[in-house]
Structure formats: C-alpha cells, structure tokens
Scaffold this active site. Structure first.
Site, mmCIF file in Angstrom:
data_model
loop_
_atom_site.group_PDB
_atom_site.id
_atom_site.type_symbol
_atom_site.label_atom_id
_atom_site.label_comp_id
_atom_site.label_asym_id
_atom_site.label_seq_id
_atom_site.Cartn_x
_atom_site.Cartn_y
_atom_site.Cartn_z
ATOM 1 N N ALA A 153 0.840 -1.197 0.000
ATOM 2 C CA ALA A 153 0.000 0.000 0.000
ATOM 3 C C ALA A 153 0.876 1.248 0.000
ATOM 4 O O ALA A 153 2.021 1.213 0.448
ATOM 5 C CB ALA A 153 -0.890 -0.024 1.241
ATOM 6 N N LYS A 154 0.294 2.332 -0.512
ATOM 7 C CA LYS A 154 1.061 3.585 -0.583
ATOM 8 C C LYS A 154 0.625 4.452 0.596
ATOM 9 O O LYS A 154 -0.261 5.297 0.483
ATOM 10 C CB LYS A 154 0.755 4.261 -1.934
ATOM 11 C CG LYS A 154 1.890 5.094 -2.469
ATOM 12 C CD LYS A 154 1.706 5.375 -3.948
ATOM 13 C CE LYS A 154 2.584 6.507 -4.433
ATOM 14 N NZ LYS A 154 4.008 6.319 -4.257
ATOM 15 N N ILE A 155 1.236 4.179 1.732
ATOM 16 C CA ILE A 155 0.852 4.804 2.998
ATOM 17 C C ILE A 155 1.853 5.897 3.351
ATOM 18 O O ILE A 155 3.065 5.667 3.318
ATOM 19 C CB ILE A 155 0.847 3.739 4.133
ATOM 20 C CG1 ILE A 155 -0.015 2.526 3.749
ATOM 21 C CG2 ILE A 155 0.409 4.352 5.454
ATOM 22 C CD1 ILE A 155 -1.423 2.854 3.382
#
Ligand code: PMP
Length: 296
Positions: A153-155
């Site tokens: 995920a692009k957190i």
C-alpha cells in the site's frame, strides 16, 4: 521547487478551491502519525489530447491502500478520474504529475479513522530522477518487513523509509538508493522498482517484498509484446553487480537507466540494452503514439 502559487487550484472534498486557501488541521492523525494514503499519476499531452496514464488503476490502488489501513474510502473512482481531468483544465496543465491524498480528521488517538477527506493536487514535474543515467548505491536501510507493515500500500508514514534511504544516497554523492528486503535480497529503489538485464533476459524481484508498481507491470506487459523474457525471482547483491545493465521504473521517474552500482559500471552501453528499448516503448505508450490495446 514551487508546487503552487496564488492561482493554483486543488480539488478538496468535492470542490475546486485555491491551494492557498486550503488551511491545515494541526490535530490530524495524518500529520502526527503518517496515517494517510496517496497516489502519484502522470498526465501526458498526447496527439489525442491530455491523457492520464492508467488513471483507474492508480485510483483503484488508492482505494486498496486506504482499505488496508482502515481509512474510510467513500468516493467513486470514475468521478475522481473526471475531477482529476477537470483539475488539469482549471490549472491550464497539459502534462502534469497528479497527487491524490486521503487523510484523516482531528483525532489524537491511535485508533482507526472514522472519517477521511480527499484532496488532489497537480503540478508540472519533469522525470523525478532526471534524464541522465544514474549512479546508485546499496543502502544500509532495508525495506520494511511485510510482516510489520502493508508494504503493498502507498501509505504516507512508510515514506520515512524512502526519505532516509534516498537522502543517505545523495549525502554519499549518489543519485538514488537500492534497498534490500528483510531477508537481504535486492528489493527496489526508494520509490521505483528495479529490473536487471543478464544474458538478454530481464529479472525483477517478485511481489511480496516490493511495492506493486504500475510501471513495473507496464514493463512486464511491454516485454510480453516484444517477446522478452522477464523472470520474477529473488535477486542477490551479486546478481545486481554482475548484471549486464539495470534500470528503474516508476510513474514519477518513468524508465531510467542505471550506469553504476556501488561505483561499479555496467558493461553494456545503455543505448544497446533491453532497458533502452523499453524506455522508448514506454514513452510511445504514455504519449499514445502506439495503440496500447495491442499490448494488454
Ligand atoms: N516503489 C515505491 C515505494 C513507490 O512509492 C512507487 C511509486 N512512486 C513505486 C515503487 C513505483 O510505482 P508506480 O510504478 O506505480 O509509480
């Protein structure tokens, strides 16, 4: 680099407002704990007008990123794509980098967010790592373990890892860092995926310990079309250093060749590498100079 001025509009919660008037919540979990998710898309000025490359895939990944950290995602992605095109229009941008960010509201608890907001910004941005072949080094900083963090995920908070690695690279006189995974295999660069070429085949680390880049997937699709074998397998530092050539892939950086790893030069001239062929193909694809349908 100035990302906005008095005339710049952003999209915030259903409205186009001046970036200077957005305000900031100093009590938000996103600011304090990095509890937010974002995306990076690119729009290109093509023969058919402005086109955002793989827009739906990016917004789908944004949705998955939010879901993986329990950040409410209440928007329709078709609408967000339309709003992104509209944002480019109101800012008179033909080609641009587009940055959607989902962030949480005021809450100082380490608890799942009950509400979230979305903003989308856009600005003109050249290739993130420039156009010249890169000098990279293997960083001491490793990628986070998938056992501790959702690395697919692009957190927001995860990018501290990237900032530490890339700033260490620059401090040591290099352009970019290559990070190993928790097991000591080569993973990727701070915000790009990695490919190496050896004996006319491409190799890239498998999904699991690397970020599932949309450009990485596009490279694999291009290779399928060109009958170039791509092998997804764990790579050692020796594999990386003994390769014939190597390159990075990412929306911001696009396709960019590496000339040196830890001060060892790759033997093959970039112009003659598979990477250079893919770089040309990728440009044509995003500029819609070739029919993408034949590739997928
Ligand atoms: N790795 C990381 C950590 C990233 O943040 C990104 C996106 N900037 C990439 C790789 C490349 O992904 P994409 O090709 O989807 O831009």
């Amino acid at each position: 680099m100035q990302y906005y001025n008095q005339d710049t509009y952003i999209y915030l919660e259903g409205e186009f407002i001046k970036a200077t008037e957005a305000g900031i919540d100093l009590f938000g979990q996103s600011l304090h704990y990095g509890y937010g998710a974002f995306e990076g898309l690119r729009a290109y000025s093509t023969l058919h007008g402005t086109r955002i490359f793989k827009a739906e895939e990016h917004f789908d990944r944004l949705k998955r990123s939010c879901e993986s950290i329990n950040l409410p995602y209440t928007w329709d992605n078709h609408t967000l794509v339309e709003k992104s095109y509209h944002l480019l229009e109101v800012n008179n941008l033909l080609g641009a980098y587009i940055r959607p960010l989902v962030f949480s509201g005021s809450n100082m608890h380490l608890a799942a967010a009950k509400e979230s907001k979305i903003m989308i910004a856009a600005w003109e941005w050249g290739p993130y790592l420039g156009q010249n072949l890169l000098r990279v080094f293997t960083s001491k900083i490793r990628r986070p373990s998938p056992k501790s963090f959702c690395i697919d995920a692009k957190i927001s908070g995860q990018y501290i890892n990237s900032i530490l690695a890339s700033s260490e690279a620059v401090k040591n006189g290099f352009d970019e860092a290559i990070l190993l995974d928790e097991n000591g295999f080569v993973a990727q660069a701070s915000s790009e995926n990695l490919f190496i070429e050896k004996d006319f085949k491409l190799y890239t680390p498998p999904l699991g310990n690397v970020f599932p880049g949309i450009t990485r997937q596009t490279v694999i699709e291009i290779c399928k079309e060109l009958n170039i074998e791509v092998i997804e397998k764990n790579l050692t530092i020796d594999d990386l250093k003994n390769a014939d050539s190597a390159f990075l892939s990412g929306t911001a950086a696009e396709i960019i060749g590496i000339k040196e790893i830890d001060e060892i030069s790759y033997p093959e001239q970039w112009e003659h590498t598979i990477g250079a062929t893919i770089q040309r193909k990728y440009k044509k694809l995003v500029l819609e100079e070739e029919n993408y349908e034949v590739i997928i």
